[in-house]
Design a protein around this motif. Structure first.
Motif, PDB file in Angstrom:
ATOM      1  N   GLU A  92       0.786  -1.240   0.000  1.00  0.00           N
ATOM      2  CA  GLU A  92       0.000   0.000   0.000  1.00  0.00           C
ATOM      3  C   GLU A  92       0.818   1.290   0.000  1.00  0.00           C
ATOM      4  O   GLU A  92       0.627   2.152   0.867  1.00  0.00           O
ATOM      5  CB  GLU A  92      -0.965  -0.008   1.197  1.00  0.00           C
ATOM      6  N   VAL A 103       0.979  -4.061  -3.600  1.00  0.00           N
ATOM      7  CA  VAL A 103      -0.290  -4.497  -3.011  1.00  0.00           C
ATOM      8  C   VAL A 103      -1.082  -3.249  -2.638  1.00  0.00           C
ATOM      9  O   VAL A 103      -0.538  -2.346  -1.984  1.00  0.00           O
ATOM     10  CB  VAL A 103      -0.057  -5.352  -1.743  1.00  0.00           C
ATOM     11  N   SER A 114      -5.357  -1.120  -2.947  1.00  0.00           N
ATOM     12  CA  SER A 114      -6.773  -1.227  -3.311  1.00  0.00           C
ATOM     13  C   SER A 114      -6.995  -0.802  -4.766  1.00  0.00           C
ATOM     14  O   SER A 114      -7.799  -1.398  -5.471  1.00  0.00           O
ATOM     15  CB  SER A 114      -7.641  -0.405  -2.359  1.00  0.00           C
ATOM     16  N   HIS A 121      -1.516  -6.685  -6.697  1.00  0.00           N
ATOM     17  CA  HIS A 121      -2.430  -7.555  -5.951  1.00  0.00           C
ATOM     18  C   HIS A 121      -3.265  -6.741  -4.973  1.00  0.00           C
ATOM     19  O   HIS A 121      -2.804  -5.719  -4.455  1.00  0.00           O
ATOM     20  CB  HIS A 121      -1.643  -8.594  -5.147  1.00  0.00           C
ATOM     21  N   HIS A 122      -4.463  -7.232  -4.704  1.00  0.00           N
ATOM     22  CA  HIS A 122      -5.291  -6.562  -3.708  1.00  0.00           C
ATOM     23  C   HIS A 122      -4.988  -7.076  -2.307  1.00  0.00           C
ATOM     24  O   HIS A 122      -5.342  -6.459  -1.310  1.00  0.00           O
ATOM     25  CB  HIS A 122      -6.780  -6.792  -4.011  1.00  0.00           C
ATOM     26  N   ASN A 123      -4.308  -8.205  -2.244  1.00  0.00           N
ATOM     27  CA  ASN A 123      -4.218  -8.930  -0.991  1.00  0.00           C
ATOM     28  C   ASN A 123      -2.773  -9.375  -0.764  1.00  0.00           C
ATOM     29  O   ASN A 123      -2.140  -9.936  -1.660  1.00  0.00           O
ATOM     30  CB  ASN A 123      -5.160 -10.142  -1.142  1.00  0.00           C
ATOM     31  N   GLU A 127      -1.458 -11.680   1.217  1.00  0.00           N
ATOM     32  CA  GLU A 127      -1.226 -13.131   1.260  1.00  0.00           C
ATOM     33  C   GLU A 127      -1.089 -13.696  -0.153  1.00  0.00           C
ATOM     34  O   GLU A 127      -0.203 -14.504  -0.424  1.00  0.00           O
ATOM     35  CB  GLU A 127      -2.356 -13.833   2.018  1.00  0.00           C
ATOM     36  N   THR A 128      -1.949 -13.240  -1.051  1.00  0.00           N
ATOM     37  CA  THR A 128      -1.871 -13.687  -2.452  1.00  0.00           C
ATOM     38  C   THR A 128      -0.551 -13.237  -3.081  1.00  0.00           C
ATOM     39  O   THR A 128       0.111 -13.992  -3.795  1.00  0.00           O
ATOM     40  CB  THR A 128      -3.025 -13.069  -3.277  1.00  0.00           C
ATOM     41  N   ASP A 164       0.687  -7.529   8.805  1.00  0.00           N
ATOM     42  CA  ASP A 164       1.538  -7.733   7.614  1.00  0.00           C
ATOM     43  C   ASP A 164       2.746  -8.600   7.977  1.00  0.00           C
ATOM     44  O   ASP A 164       3.174  -9.459   7.216  1.00  0.00           O
ATOM     45  CB  ASP A 164       2.081  -6.402   7.071  1.00  0.00           C
TER      46      ASP A 164
END
Lengths: 251, 251
Positions: B18, B43, B45, B71-73, B75-76, B132
């Motif tokens: 972010e 990562v 939004s 990525h939005h996430n 973990e992914t 995180d």
């Protein structure tokens, strides 16, 4: 916790030669402050824009910008320093072979108690010229992939980081270092040396820079003390005086 | 000249959590490229502004931005990595004690031939949260004066610099390292572990995070292989299955 002799870093200055973007000065000020270095010097034709500098400095590093020295001339800016390290990515034939910042810092650390040391960075687009580098006794090259050049503030960051890391981890029992001649003293000496070598026609137009650069590099490596530089200067002066007499006699 | 096994750095990714300013992504891309690292992951939004990123990246690092994963996430984003290093300036009670980047890199280098490694950086204003950091097996803290926090791109610069310096100077005869479990495999294992420990009422609301963080840190330090994590997962699953039966029996 490690105790840090942070006073050592009071002997270090970051000198930016004609930076193009005031934001980079701000970013350099911030990271210098992060790493315990508080002396910042800028050389240029007009003083950089305060607001654009402050934008990147964060308020904690604001005092570095307030106390920032500004000079029109590199030689004047470097006058008080007895060791000048030039940061350069380029490797020309006339260049002193660049060491990596880690090795540079390990050589600089023992000098810090008794010497003022400047780390000199060139403008964003072209770096330091050979003319700027003549004031440097050492150069420091950050090795990069494809010899690509770093952002100015990041080059400053890496050097400040190495300095702070070095001070934190340096051993307290390193031998004290001698007080070296300052740029002011060295330039005075080079001035007499040039005059002397010109007077005997050793320095001629074509090879002038070539020889003077080599002599500077050679004497630069020798870590001359104030006393050494003064002796060389006095020898040259004496030689010139005698030569003046002999010229006068001949006439 | 040193010959560099630059393919090692193909196993490294810079992951920005972010980031608030696209310019910082650009500056990170530039320095990653400078240091031979070409995998950049963001990562967030919403995808960051391309133009503002490109402004700081220089054209040579443009392909890093073009190939940047979004990525939005978290973990992914971290799923493919078997070692995640979290860069943090803060030291909370729940935090794994942070090593300095140099020591981190010397531990990471032997893993590179057989593992994908992510260096994770938090947002400019607040850094990585404990949430995180739960994906990180190690943290890396750049020591600064007064524990001040670095500019994001400069923190990335120092880590990339240490990695490149490490790869250039690393000895070729270091012992090969095992293939470690990826974040995907580890999170699968933790999921079963959580369920198992909850099922025996070991994990309760109040102490849930406290225990899981400690277990994550403990297992994180163990350098579990894919096989190890699979065994732990299977033990948990088997335990849950039996418990399901015994619960069924009781009912």
């Amino acid at each position: 916790m490690t105790t840090i002799d942070s006073t050592l870093l009071n002997h270090v200055a970051i000198v930016l030669m004609e930076p193009k973007f005031p934001e980079n000065i701000g970013a350099a000020a911030r990271v210098a402050w992060n790493m315990g270095i508080s002396r910042l010097i800028v050389v240029g034709s007009i003083p950089p824009d305060r607001e654009r500098m402050a934008m990147m400095a964060t308020h904690k590093a604001a005092h570095l910008l307030e106390n920032m020295e500004f000079h029109h001339n590199l030689e004047t800016a470097l006058a008080p320093f007895s060791r000048v390290v030039g940061a350069t990515a380029r490797r020309g034939r006339q260049r002193i072979p660049g060491k990596n910042p880690r090795d540079v810092v390990s050589e600089i650390l023992p000098l810090l108690p008794d010497n003022e040391v400047a780390f000199l960075f060139g403008p964003e687009d072209r770096g330091l010229t050979n003319d700027d580098l003549k004031y440097c006794q050492m150069t420091s090259s950050i090795l990069t992939a494809d010899f690509s050049s770093l952002n100015l503030a990041q080059a400053v960051a890496i050097h400040c980081y190495e300095l702070y890391h070095g001070v934190v981890h340096c051993r307290k029992d390193t031998a004290p270092s001698p007080g070296l001649a300052t740029t002011f003293e060295l330039e005075g000496m080079y001035h007499y040396l040039e005059e002397t070598l010109s007077s005997i026609d050793f320095l001629q137009d074509k090879s002038y820079d070539y020889y003077m650069n080599n002599i500077r590099q050679f004497l630069g490596r020798m870590q001359l003390s104030s006393k050494d530089s003064s002796i060389i200067r006095r020898i040259c002066r004496q030689f010139l005086r005698l030569q003046g007499q002999s010229v006068a006699k001949k006439e």
